[in-house]
Design a protein around this motif. Structure first.
Motif, PDB file in Angstrom:
ATOM      1  N   ARG A  79     -22.187  17.635  49.726  1.00 31.35           N
ATOM      2  CA  ARG A  79     -21.691  17.962  48.388  1.00 31.35           C
ATOM      3  C   ARG A  79     -20.942  16.805  47.773  1.00 31.35           C
ATOM      4  O   ARG A  79     -20.654  16.801  46.595  1.00 31.35           O
ATOM      5  CB  ARG A  79     -20.747  19.177  48.467  1.00 31.35           C
ATOM      6  CG  ARG A  79     -21.351  20.384  49.117  1.00 31.35           C
ATOM      7  CD  ARG A  79     -20.319  21.488  49.315  1.00 31.35           C
ATOM      8  NE  ARG A  79     -19.911  22.063  48.052  1.00 31.35           N
ATOM      9  CZ  ARG A  79     -18.703  21.918  47.526  1.00 31.35           C
ATOM     10  NH1 ARG A  79     -17.794  21.181  48.128  1.00 31.35           N
ATOM     11  NH2 ARG A  79     -18.405  22.492  46.383  1.00 31.35           N
ATOM     12  N   GLY A  80     -20.557  15.841  48.585  1.00 32.96           N
ATOM     13  CA  GLY A  80     -19.744  14.746  48.081  1.00 32.96           C
ATOM     14  C   GLY A  80     -18.266  15.090  48.166  1.00 32.96           C
ATOM     15  O   GLY A  80     -17.869  16.255  48.212  1.00 32.96           O
ATOM     16  N   ASN A  81     -17.439  14.065  48.210  1.00 35.65           N
ATOM     17  CA  ASN A  81     -15.992  14.218  48.230  1.00 35.65           C
ATOM     18  C   ASN A  81     -15.378  13.212  47.274  1.00 35.65           C
ATOM     19  O   ASN A  81     -16.025  12.241  46.874  1.00 35.65           O
ATOM     20  CB  ASN A  81     -15.427  13.951  49.635  1.00 35.65           C
ATOM     21  CG  ASN A  81     -15.759  15.040  50.632  1.00 35.65           C
ATOM     22  OD1 ASN A  81     -15.690  16.220  50.321  1.00 35.65           O
ATOM     23  ND2 ASN A  81     -16.142  14.637  51.833  1.00 35.65           N
ATOM     24  N   PHE A  82     -14.118  13.457  46.916  1.00 38.00           N
ATOM     25  CA  PHE A  82     -13.380  12.423  46.217  1.00 38.00           C
ATOM     26  C   PHE A  82     -13.203  11.248  47.167  1.00 38.00           C
ATOM     27  O   PHE A  82     -12.965  11.426  48.366  1.00 38.00           O
ATOM     28  CB  PHE A  82     -12.017  12.943  45.762  1.00 38.00           C
ATOM     29  CG  PHE A  82     -12.100  13.959  44.660  1.00 38.00           C
ATOM     30  CD1 PHE A  82     -12.671  13.633  43.441  1.00 38.00           C
ATOM     31  CD2 PHE A  82     -11.606  15.252  44.830  1.00 38.00           C
ATOM     32  CE1 PHE A  82     -12.755  14.565  42.415  1.00 38.00           C
ATOM     33  CE2 PHE A  82     -11.678  16.192  43.810  1.00 38.00           C
ATOM     34  CZ  PHE A  82     -12.255  15.841  42.598  1.00 38.00           C
ATOM     35  N   GLY A  83     -13.290  10.028  46.633  1.00 36.66           N
ATOM     36  CA  GLY A  83     -13.310   8.853  47.489  1.00 36.66           C
ATOM     37  C   GLY A  83     -11.955   8.326  47.890  1.00 36.66           C
ATOM     38  O   GLY A  83     -11.827   7.691  48.935  1.00 36.66           O
ATOM     39  N   THR A  84     -10.932   8.535  47.072  1.00 34.85           N
ATOM     40  CA  THR A  84      -9.615   7.956  47.346  1.00 34.85           C
ATOM     41  C   THR A  84      -8.523   8.983  47.096  1.00 34.85           C
ATOM     42  O   THR A  84      -8.720   9.977  46.381  1.00 34.85           O
ATOM     43  CB  THR A  84      -9.358   6.739  46.431  1.00 34.85           C
ATOM     44  OG1 THR A  84      -9.330   7.169  45.048  1.00 34.85           O
ATOM     45  CG2 THR A  84     -10.441   5.685  46.595  1.00 34.85           C
ATOM     46  N   LYS A  85      -7.339   8.711  47.668  1.00 35.42           N
ATOM     47  CA  LYS A  85      -6.192   9.580  47.437  1.00 35.42           C
ATOM     48  C   LYS A  85      -5.816   9.585  45.955  1.00 35.42           C
ATOM     49  O   LYS A  85      -5.496  10.634  45.391  1.00 35.42           O
ATOM     50  CB  LYS A  85      -5.001   9.123  48.282  1.00 35.42           C
ATOM     51  CG  LYS A  85      -5.187   9.320  49.777  1.00 35.42           C
ATOM     52  CD  LYS A  85      -3.968   8.841  50.547  1.00 35.42           C
ATOM     53  CE  LYS A  85      -4.157   9.029  52.048  1.00 35.42           C
ATOM     54  NZ  LYS A  85      -2.973   8.544  52.826  1.00 35.42           N
ATOM     55  N   LEU A  86      -5.848   8.391  45.328  1.00 37.89           N
ATOM     56  CA  LEU A  86      -5.536   8.309  43.904  1.00 37.89           C
ATOM     57  C   LEU A  86      -6.525   9.125  43.083  1.00 37.89           C
ATOM     58  O   LEU A  86      -6.146   9.821  42.136  1.00 37.89           O
ATOM     59  CB  LEU A  86      -5.552   6.847  43.446  1.00 37.89           C
ATOM     60  CG  LEU A  86      -5.262   6.600  41.960  1.00 37.89           C
ATOM     61  CD1 LEU A  86      -3.851   7.059  41.611  1.00 37.89           C
ATOM     62  CD2 LEU A  86      -5.452   5.121  41.616  1.00 37.89           C
ATOM     63  N   GLY A  87      -7.806   9.045  43.467  1.00 39.56           N
ATOM     64  CA  GLY A  87      -8.823   9.810  42.744  1.00 39.56           C
ATOM     65  C   GLY A  87      -8.586  11.301  42.847  1.00 39.56           C
ATOM     66  O   GLY A  87      -8.765  12.038  41.866  1.00 39.56           O
TER      67      GLY A  87
END
Length: 453
Positions: free
Chosen positions: A6-14
């Protein structure tokens, strides 16, 4: 059919910017200032912050736990944790709520986009009566609001089809910093006006003599709606969180950014309004009727400044509207993608077409079209009333009971502690809040919305 990934957010900031962007919307820039103005200023803000801590953050954590644990769209996430029990319908209610909000919220978001171009063309001038007439003429026009809705929907659609990391996250990393830059620039312009100190004092000097039971209930309601609780947005976005994401810290950061946007908006509106003797408590007409008058009165002596301030403010509104609109769109898109097993682009097209159709009907109902009415209200007002007063409190109430009384304690402990890697001294307090305090507060909000208390 797409891959199972499904995909994930790539960074903590994102993660923080995207999820905060989903929460930050017109409620922060428009509703918070006028509700604050109606309820005495600084005292209301202190009560509001307390409500965010007591109600907002615990319910946010409930949705995040459900979303990340199931790693699925909102409806399926509740189904997974409910193990076939009727609790699963809370998830479907969240998807339904976001779908109903998508139409009428898209209309209002389209209004902000129209005012960006109107201010860019330098056409926001005149008397208060002229601003009123222009606004009424525009929102009741059979075609113009729908065209702006389609443009706004197209912008959101282009972001959604690119996926979570390449679309939502990248767009949030651009739009959220831009939103804060515009807020700070506008705040500086507002604070440089004569008598701007009156607005600052109003915002930060508490007057507890104005606090009543109604003030507390209004603060509860504002905290509830400002954080996009029970719309499925938080649950959906949390399903894209990585296992390393600290849920409690993320909830605190998101709520903090959301509150900061609201307070900075107050520092834009209150000093400017009070410097020209206009009370910023004019209700829903504030941003489209009152504020153009404020900008002309405050900055009209230097036309280029008035032009830039008006353009920047409505661009700010559009960004706030678009970030939250994308999160609402994603709730339905992820649902259709996973439940109908269609490609993300096809799911997004279905949602966008539906949103345009629903939005067009809501927009048309604002005019003299008696057939576009339900229960004595036009469609726009009905969907606004029904989602705000019925769907959202119901969904949040049962989400608290679901996490507080049904979901396995081990699941909650594992999610909040990142499987034992993060200390959770607040776990017992969280459990107590979602079992007893939050349902009671939501019940009070529900009664207040219906005028019972």
């Amino acid at each position: 059919m797409e891959k199972a990934d499904r995909g994930n957010f790539g960074t903590k900031l994102g993660i923080i910017l995207a999820t905060a962007g989903g929460a930050v919307g017109l409620g922060n820039v428009w509703r918070f200032p006028f509700v604050t103005g109606q309820n005495g200023g600084a005292a209301f803000i202190l009560i509001y912050i307390a409500c965010v801590l007591l109600l907002g953050i615990p319910v946010m954590l409930c949705e995040m736990i459900i979303g990340r644990h199931a790693h699925a769209n909102t409806a399926r996430a509740y189904t997974v944790l409910s193990k076939g029990k009727p609790w699963k319908w809370i998830g479907f209610l969240g998807v339904l709520t976001s779908a109903l909000i998508l139409g009428y919220y898209g209309v209002v978001s389209g209004w902000t986009l129209q005012y960006v171009f109107t201010s860019l063309a330098g056409h926001i001038h005149g008397t208060p009566e002229a601003f009123q007439q222009h606004f009424q003429s525009f929102i009741t026009h059979p075609i113009q609001p729908i065209l702006w809705l389609i443009l706004l929907m197209g912008m959101a659609h282009l972001i959604i089809i690119r996926g979570v990391e390449e679309g939502i996250e990248k767009a949030s990393k651009i739009m959220m910093p831009l939103l804060f830059v515009l807020l700070i620039v506008l705040m500086c312009c507002s604070l440089m006006l004569p008598n701007a100190s009156k607005g600052v004092e109003f915002l930060f000097k508490p007057d507890f003599s104005k606090v009543t039971g109604k003030t507390v209930l209004e603060a509860l309601g504002q905290a509830f709606f400002s954080l996009s609780i029970a719309m499925g947005c938080l649950c959906t976005y949390a399903s894209y969180f990585t296992k390393e994401t600290r849920l409690t810290m993320s909830a605190l950061q998101i709520a903090g950014l959301d509150t900061l946007v609201a307070i900075l908006s107050g520092l834009v509106i209150f000093p400017a309004a009070l410097s020209v003797g206009i009370q910023p408590d004019s209700g829903p007409s504030l941003i489209f009727i009152t504020l153009p008058n404020v900008f002309e009165s405050a900055f009209g002596s230097i036309p280029v400044v008035e032009y830039l301030v008006s353009f920047s403010f409505y661009l700010l509104l559009t960004i706030a509207a678009l970030t939250s609109f994308i999160s609402i769109h994603e709730v339905s898109t992820s649902f259709l993608k996973e439940e109908l097993h269609v490609h993300r682009k096809n799911a997004a097209r279905m949602v966008s077409c539906y949103g345009i159709l629903m939005g067009a009907l809501c927009s048309l109902s604002m005019g003299d079209r008696s057939w576009l009415r339900l229960f004595g209200m036009n469609l726009f007002d009905f969907f606004d009333w029904f989602t705000a007063n019925c769907c959202l409190p119901t969904g949040a109430f049962f989400t608290c009971l679901f996490i507080g009384w049904y979901v396995d304690r081990k699941i909650i402990r594992d999610e909040m502690s990142n499987w034992g890697t993060v200390k959770t001294p607040h776990l017992k307090a969280f459990s107590f809040m979602v079992r007893y305090v939050c349902p009671l507060l939501i019940f009070f909000i529900f009664l207040h919305q219906f005028g019972i208390i």
